[in-house]
Design a protein around this motif. Structure first.
Motif, PDB file in Angstrom:
ATOM      1  N   PRO A 137      18.462   8.958  52.340  1.00 28.21           N
ATOM      2  CA  PRO A 137      19.144   8.368  53.500  1.00 28.21           C
ATOM      3  C   PRO A 137      18.434   8.616  54.820  1.00 28.21           C
ATOM      4  CG  PRO A 137      20.251  10.386  52.844  1.00 28.21           C
ATOM      5  CD  PRO A 137      19.188  10.118  51.805  1.00 28.21           C
ATOM      6  N   ASP A 138      17.488   9.552  54.857  1.00 25.11           N
ATOM      7  CA  ASP A 138      16.884   9.920  56.138  1.00 25.11           C
ATOM      8  C   ASP A 138      15.397  10.271  56.045  1.00 25.11           C
ATOM      9  OD1 ASP A 138      16.990  12.331  54.811  1.00 25.11           O
ATOM     10  OD2 ASP A 138      18.615  13.142  56.019  1.00 25.11           O
ATOM     11  N   SER A 185      22.939  11.516  46.979  1.00 25.05           N
ATOM     12  CA  SER A 185      24.232  10.828  46.969  1.00 25.05           C
ATOM     13  C   SER A 185      25.276  11.625  47.746  1.00 25.05           C
ATOM     14  CB  SER A 185      24.700  10.605  45.528  1.00 25.05           C
ATOM     15  OG  SER A 185      24.781  11.843  44.831  1.00 25.05           O
ATOM     16  N   LYS A 231      24.589  11.164  51.446  1.00 27.54           N
ATOM     17  CA  LYS A 231      25.042   9.850  51.907  1.00 27.54           C
ATOM     18  C   LYS A 231      26.548   9.845  52.157  1.00 27.54           C
ATOM     19  CE  LYS A 231      21.475   6.858  49.946  1.00 27.54           C
ATOM     20  NZ  LYS A 231      21.179   5.736  49.008  1.00 27.54           N
ATOM     21  N   LYS A 232      27.305  10.454  51.250  1.00 23.31           N
ATOM     22  CA  LYS A 232      28.759  10.499  51.419  1.00 23.31           C
ATOM     23  C   LYS A 232      29.142  11.284  52.667  1.00 23.31           C
ATOM     24  CE  LYS A 232      29.891  10.074  46.502  1.00 23.31           C
ATOM     25  NZ  LYS A 232      30.447  10.764  45.311  1.00 23.31           N
ATOM     26  N   GLN A 241      27.346  11.596  55.348  1.00 24.54           N
ATOM     27  CA  GLN A 241      26.998  10.809  56.527  1.00 24.54           C
ATOM     28  C   GLN A 241      27.979   9.687  56.767  1.00 24.54           C
ATOM     29  OE1 GLN A 241      22.951   9.456  56.240  1.00 24.54           O
ATOM     30  NE2 GLN A 241      22.102  11.520  56.079  1.00 24.54           N
ATOM     31  N   GLU A 242      28.533   9.150  55.671  1.00 16.30           N
ATOM     32  CA  GLU A 242      29.476   8.022  55.784  1.00 16.30           C
ATOM     33  C   GLU A 242      30.875   8.487  56.160  1.00 16.30           C
ATOM     34  OE1 GLU A 242      29.190   6.282  51.958  1.00 16.30           O
ATOM     35  OE2 GLU A 242      27.206   5.386  52.313  1.00 16.30           O
TER      36      GLU A 242
END
Length: 230
Positions: free
Chosen positions: A124-125, A218, A221-222, A224-225
């Motif tokens: 993600p980054d 994963s 990502k969660k 960050q969301e």
């Protein structure tokens, strides 16, 4: 035939023109026999440029939806992904995950190259995340070496959420094969699989020069969301 047309006539030359890929260590890929190619994962572009730029044919897993869409568009997608050497993989349940492993193991036992992203999803980054142990399980069951690979700059050519690829120079670094024959005959040993996976990810980290994060992508990502959802 479609694969070689894609590689040398249609998509391959366009990729070389657009991204001027610099491939280092191509001689580290075994010339014969099965091998698991374990790469970092920065962009969707990775799954296209890597198999097109290495000398041997390589299979990559792809979502089964790419192969089942009806109509003309679905047929064109199926031809395209098949021509790219990608194989359909179901996602979701534990049974689907095991079926995906079996598909990869079968390809490896046929003496072919099979590409995998141990992180399980795109970073993600831009950092390198903890590897999932499926890569170790496949290597053990198929009895093949693991070739670490680093994709460089594909996240600049194909940023997350971008609709079009940008003509940015990218790199591919291929490391020496990792031999895990010392674990021959060992199966379903979580400690061995974790140790193997960590060794693979460390080799990828050295090649990519990415910052390593000891959590799954994963999960990151969660996290960050979550603030956005709140």
């Amino acid at each position: 035939m479609l694969y070689w047309v894609m590689k040398y006539v249609l998509l391959g030359p366009l990729m070389r023109l657009a991204f001027r890929p610099r491939v280092e260590g191509a001689d580290h890929l075994p010339r014969h026999g099965g091998a698991l190619v374990a790469s970092n994962h920065l962009a969707v572009l990775d799954s296209f440029v890597l198999p097109l730029m290495v000398p041997r044919r390589m299979a990559f897993p792809a979502k089964s939806e790419y192969f089942t869409q009806p109509g003309l568009v679905g047929t064109l997608k199926r031809w395209f992904f098949t021509g790219m050497g990608q194989v359909p993989i179901e996602r979701g349940s534990g049974r689907a995950a095991r079926a995906a492993l079996e598909t990869g193991i079968g390809i490896l036992r046929e003496g072919r190259l099979f590409g995998i992203y141990p992180e399980g999803t795109r970073s993600p980054d831009g950092r390198l995340y903890k590897g999932r142990t499926g890569v170790a399980r496949m290597a053990l069951e198929a009895g093949v070496p693991v070739v670490p690979v680093a994709m460089i700059g594909t996240d600049r050519a194909n940023p997350v959420g971008s609709r079009y690829w940008r003509p940015v120079r990218i790199g591919i670094r291929i490391g020496e094969p990792l031999d895990f024959s010392r674990y021959h005959g060992i199966t379903d040993d979580r400690q061995v699989e974790r140790a193997m996976t960590d060794e693979i990810m460390d080799a990828v980290r050295v090649l990519s020069e990415q910052e390593y994060v000891d959590v799954y992508a994963s999960t990151a990502k969660k996290e960050q969301e979550a603030p956005e959802a709140a």
